[in-house]
Structures are given as C-alpha cells and as structure tokens.
Design a protein around this motif. Structure first.
Motif, PDB file in Angstrom:
ATOM      1  N   UNK A  62       0.778  -1.242   0.130  1.00 36.36           N
ATOM      2  CA  UNK A  62      -0.104   0.109   0.096  1.00 36.36           C
ATOM      3  C   UNK A  62       0.617   1.132   0.030  1.00 36.36           C
ATOM      4  N   UNK A  63       1.910   1.141   0.886  1.00 42.01           N
ATOM      5  CA  UNK A  63       2.754   2.472   1.063  1.00 42.01           C
ATOM      6  C   UNK A  63       3.530   2.481  -0.400  1.00 42.01           C
ATOM      7  N   UNK A  64       4.090   1.551  -1.020  1.00 47.19           N
ATOM      8  CA  UNK A  64       4.741   1.375  -2.301  1.00 47.19           C
ATOM      9  C   UNK A  64       3.798   2.044  -3.413  1.00 47.19           C
ATOM     10  N   UNK A  65       2.480   1.389  -3.497  1.00 48.21           N
ATOM     11  CA  UNK A  65       1.547   2.022  -4.692  1.00 48.21           C
ATOM     12  C   UNK A  65       1.123   3.280  -4.451  1.00 48.21           C
ATOM     13  N   UNK A  66       1.150   3.887  -3.210  1.00 49.10           N
ATOM     14  CA  UNK A  66       1.040   5.357  -3.026  1.00 49.10           C
ATOM     15  C   UNK A  66       2.230   6.369  -3.308  1.00 49.10           C
ATOM     16  N   UNK A  67       3.419   5.493  -3.142  1.00 49.16           N
ATOM     17  CA  UNK A  67       4.545   6.245  -3.393  1.00 49.16           C
ATOM     18  C   UNK A  67       5.551   5.987  -4.536  1.00 49.16           C
ATOM     19  N   UNK A  68       6.655   5.485  -4.160  1.00 49.86           N
ATOM     20  CA  UNK A  68       7.550   4.830  -5.300  1.00 49.86           C
ATOM     21  C   UNK A  68       6.992   3.983  -6.445  1.00 49.86           C
ATOM     22  N   UNK A  69       5.944   3.046  -6.145  1.00 48.46           N
ATOM     23  CA  UNK A  69       5.497   2.322  -6.862  1.00 48.46           C
ATOM     24  C   UNK A  69       4.305   2.583  -7.700  1.00 48.46           C
ATOM     25  N   UNK A  70       3.693   3.971  -7.427  1.00 53.35           N
ATOM     26  CA  UNK A  70       2.539   4.210  -8.063  1.00 53.35           C
ATOM     27  C   UNK A  70       2.697   4.184  -9.594  1.00 53.35           C
ATOM     28  N   UNK A  71       1.507   3.720 -10.189  1.00 55.49           N
ATOM     29  CA  UNK A  71       1.595   3.470 -11.539  1.00 55.49           C
ATOM     30  C   UNK A  71       2.523   2.313 -12.311  1.00 55.49           C
ATOM     31  N   UNK A  72       3.078   1.701 -11.277  1.00 55.19           N
ATOM     32  CA  UNK A  72       4.104   0.752 -11.610  1.00 55.19           C
ATOM     33  C   UNK A  72       3.292  -0.682 -11.993  1.00 55.19           C
ATOM     34  N   UNK A  73       3.815  -1.604 -12.583  1.00 51.07           N
ATOM     35  CA  UNK A  73       3.386  -3.171 -12.808  1.00 51.07           C
ATOM     36  C   UNK A  73       4.471  -3.937 -12.553  1.00 51.07           C
ATOM     37  N   UNK A  74       4.047  -5.152 -12.201  1.00 59.56           N
ATOM     38  CA  UNK A  74       5.219  -6.329 -12.179  1.00 59.56           C
ATOM     39  C   UNK A  74       4.960  -7.073 -13.592  1.00 59.56           C
ATOM     40  N   UNK A  75       5.890  -7.786 -13.704  1.00 59.36           N
ATOM     41  CA  UNK A  75       5.757  -8.740 -15.055  1.00 59.36           C
ATOM     42  C   UNK A  75       6.420  -9.857 -14.491  1.00 59.36           C
ATOM     43  N   UNK A  76       5.975 -10.847 -14.805  1.00 59.58           N
ATOM     44  CA  UNK A  76       6.470 -12.288 -14.261  1.00 59.58           C
ATOM     45  C   UNK A  76       6.506 -13.266 -15.591  1.00 59.58           C
ATOM     46  N   UNK A  77       7.540 -14.320 -15.372  1.00 60.14           N
ATOM     47  CA  UNK A  77       7.466 -15.484 -16.485  1.00 60.14           C
ATOM     48  C   UNK A  77       7.758 -16.451 -15.409  1.00 60.14           C
ATOM     49  N   UNK A  78       6.683 -17.388 -15.196  1.00 58.34           N
ATOM     50  CA  UNK A  78       6.661 -18.512 -14.500  1.00 58.34           C
ATOM     51  C   UNK A  78       7.643 -19.599 -15.395  1.00 58.34           C
ATOM     52  N   UNK A  79       8.607 -20.177 -14.567  1.00 53.91           N
ATOM     53  CA  UNK A  79       9.682 -21.319 -15.195  1.00 53.91           C
ATOM     54  C   UNK A  79       9.042 -22.502 -14.982  1.00 53.91           C
ATOM     55  N   UNK A  80       8.562 -22.612 -13.814  1.00 54.46           N
ATOM     56  CA  UNK A  80       8.279 -24.167 -13.313  1.00 54.46           C
ATOM     57  C   UNK A  80       7.353 -23.939 -12.113  1.00 54.46           C
ATOM     58  N   UNK A  81       6.554 -25.051 -12.215  1.00 57.33           N
ATOM     59  CA  UNK A  81       5.349 -25.229 -11.206  1.00 57.33           C
ATOM     60  C   UNK A  81       5.534 -26.574 -10.647  1.00 57.33           C
ATOM     61  N   UNK A  82       6.038 -27.167  -9.485  1.00 59.71           N
ATOM     62  CA  UNK A  82       6.189 -28.242  -9.000  1.00 59.71           C
ATOM     63  C   UNK A  82       5.587 -28.324  -7.847  1.00 59.71           C
TER      64      UNK A  82
END
Length: 137
Positions: A62-82
């Motif tokens: 919540x603090x990140x989204x209100x501050x330094x992460x505002x407007x950001x997004x994460x991207x992920x590449x799942x390599x393995x599910x075990x």
C-alpha cells in the motif's frame, strides 16, 4: 508427488491463476487485491527486507503503490510449477518491475523468485515468497 485424487493440470492452472491475480492487482496498484490470496501468516523475503505476515505485506505494498511504485506494474515469467504432495506447490519464476512511464523493465532488473503455495480446506494460498536479483533473463 501428486496424490491420485488431484488433477495436476487443473492444479497448475489454479496456482498460475493466483500469480496472475497478484500481478493484475499490482497493475491496478490495489494492495487489498494484491494480498487477497496470501495466507495470514505468509512471509516475503526480499533483498534487505523480511515481511512476516499478510498484514505487513499489505502495508508495504500500500505504501509502495501510494509512493515509489505508483503507476508501476510487475511482470512475471513462470518457469516451473512443482507439486510437493497434493496440497503444496513451489513456483520458480523471473520477474521485474516496470515503473510508470516505462514500456519494459530496464536491463539487469530481473529477479529470480520462489513462491510456495498451499491449499488446506480451500483455495490455493501464498505461504511464502522469496526474491533475489539476477542478471539472467
């Protein structure tokens, strides 16, 4: 090993859907939705920090989204599910943060992630998350 009363294909889809939901919540900068699939006693370990509960993870995001992460997004590449047994999953992935105004994450900003999820009497939940930087994509 997966028990005979589970469906590995659907279980993997369900586990991946949890991560998809987390990353969709990040794109919406929504801390409530971000932690919706976390267990109450979930932990997150990141370079320089340890968060010991769902509440701490929520507060940090919540603090990140209100501050330094505002407007950001994460991207992920799942390599393995075990699957470790029928009700525990370990996910290995690479991820990066795309800051507001960026189209792609900067080179060298990718991380290696390990997620541990379980299901006990219900849906899959995140129990632990660990991330560390890497230069590998």
């Amino acid at each position: 090993m997966t028990s005979s009363n589970t469906d590995p294909v659907n279980d993997e889809r369900a586990v991946r859907a949890v991560l998809d939901g987390i990353y969709a919540a990040w794109a919406g900068n929504d801390a409530d939705a971000f932690v919706a699939a976390y267990a109450d006693d979930a932990t997150a370990t990141m370079p320089g920090g340890f968060l010991g509960s769902k509440q701490a993870i929520h507060a940090t995001m919540a603090a990140g989204f209100a501050g330094p992460l505002k407007g950001s997004r994460g991207v992920v590449d799942v390599r393995n599910v075990r699957f470790v047994g029928s009700d525990t999953a370990v996910v290995n992935a690479t991820s990066a943060t795309v800051m507001a105004g960026e189209a792609e994450p900067p080179a060298g900003q990718w991380a290696m992630d390990t997620w541990t999820l379980s299901r006990a009497d219900g849906p899959w939940r995140v129990d632990a998350y660990h991330t560390c930087p890497t230069a590998a994509n």
